[in-house]
Design a protein around this motif. Sequence first.
Motif, mmCIF file in Angstrom:
data_model
loop_
_atom_site.group_PDB
_atom_site.id
_atom_site.type_symbol
_atom_site.label_atom_id
_atom_site.label_comp_id
_atom_site.label_asym_id
_atom_site.label_seq_id
_atom_site.Cartn_x
_atom_site.Cartn_y
_atom_site.Cartn_z
ATOM 1 N N SER A 1 -6.641 3.593 -6.191
ATOM 2 C CA SER A 1 -7.268 4.179 -5.012
ATOM 3 C C SER A 1 -8.065 3.136 -4.239
ATOM 4 O O SER A 1 -8.882 2.408 -4.811
ATOM 5 C CB SER A 1 -8.193 5.326 -5.440
ATOM 6 N N GLY B 1 -2.457 12.228 0.976
ATOM 7 C CA GLY B 1 -3.402 11.864 2.019
ATOM 8 C C GLY B 1 -4.385 10.787 1.637
ATOM 9 O O GLY B 1 -5.177 10.355 2.480
ATOM 10 N N GLU B 2 -4.372 10.331 0.386
ATOM 11 C CA GLU B 2 -5.293 9.280 -0.034
ATOM 12 C C GLU B 2 -4.565 7.951 -0.099
ATOM 13 O O GLU B 2 -3.433 7.872 -0.594
ATOM 14 C CB GLU B 2 -5.910 9.597 -1.401
ATOM 15 N N GLN B 3 -5.214 6.902 0.382
ATOM 16 C CA GLN B 3 -4.596 5.587 0.435
ATOM 17 C C GLN B 3 -4.799 4.835 -0.876
ATOM 18 O O GLN B 3 -5.872 4.885 -1.490
ATOM 19 C CB GLN B 3 -5.162 4.773 1.590
ATOM 20 N N THR C 1 0.838 -1.194 0.000
ATOM 21 C CA THR C 1 0.000 0.000 0.000
ATOM 22 C C THR C 1 0.876 1.248 0.000
ATOM 23 O O THR C 1 2.057 1.195 0.337
ATOM 24 C CB THR C 1 -0.930 0.034 1.224
ATOM 25 N N THR C 2 0.285 2.363 -0.383
ATOM 26 C CA THR C 2 0.991 3.632 -0.370
ATOM 27 C C THR C 2 -0.022 4.746 -0.143
ATOM 28 O O THR C 2 -1.227 4.531 -0.281
ATOM 29 C CB THR C 2 1.756 3.859 -1.694
ATOM 30 N N THR C 3 0.470 5.921 0.215
ATOM 31 C CA THR C 3 -0.388 7.077 0.435
ATOM 32 C C THR C 3 0.123 8.234 -0.421
ATOM 33 O O THR C 3 1.312 8.539 -0.426
ATOM 34 C CB THR C 3 -0.394 7.499 1.917
#
Length: 221
Positions: free
Chosen positions: A113, A80-82, A75-77
């Motif tokens: 997203s 501010g959105e994952q 996962t990454t951000t």
Amino acid sequence: MDPILTTIDEALKRKGLSDAAASKLAVGHPSLIKNLRMERKGEKRYNLPALQRLSEVLGLEFYFGPPRSAGAPPTTTVAGEQFDTVARYDAVGEAGNGMINFDGPPIDHLAFSKRWLAQNGISAGDSVLINVRGDSMEPSLYDGDLVMIDRRKRHIRSGQIYAFRDGETLRIKRIEVIPSTALLLRSDNPKHPTEHRIGDAMNDISENILGQIVWSGHTWG
């Protein structure tokens, strides 16, 4: 409250569907969920094939709970959105015919997203990305397009596009179902004829569905 109906209500809200609309998509008539809400002698009686089709419409696994992942994807951000990542394999799904090797580790991952994945009922850990080869699925899919295969969606819904093994070949076709009679393997490109599979050949296709195509990406230029 019945936990199955609670899960249905949550999924209906996420999808923005009414009881009647979801029912019609699943079984062709608007009364499925209405009937599920009705009590019979104090007990709920569920039609399992109908529930399976409803789970696909609502983006749920057939156990009727939040989609479970086969493995936690990286996962990454960003801002501010994952984002979850989907594994891309060095494999090619033939929109025509040919040999294919789908084995080996992924060559990279693409980020999607988490919100978009959830809205579309897609589990990143249960999906893979491969490239398309051939022109038989044009204009839906072009040679070289990247497609996402949801490996949980192996129950054939007539008219959808699936990746499946056909002997030693990994193929991508739109599959239509003639109940208890035949499967039609259709190409969107009219230059390519429809293939008919009956009997054992029909069962072989049904048993070797890798998953439904749920997203595609096209490179321009």
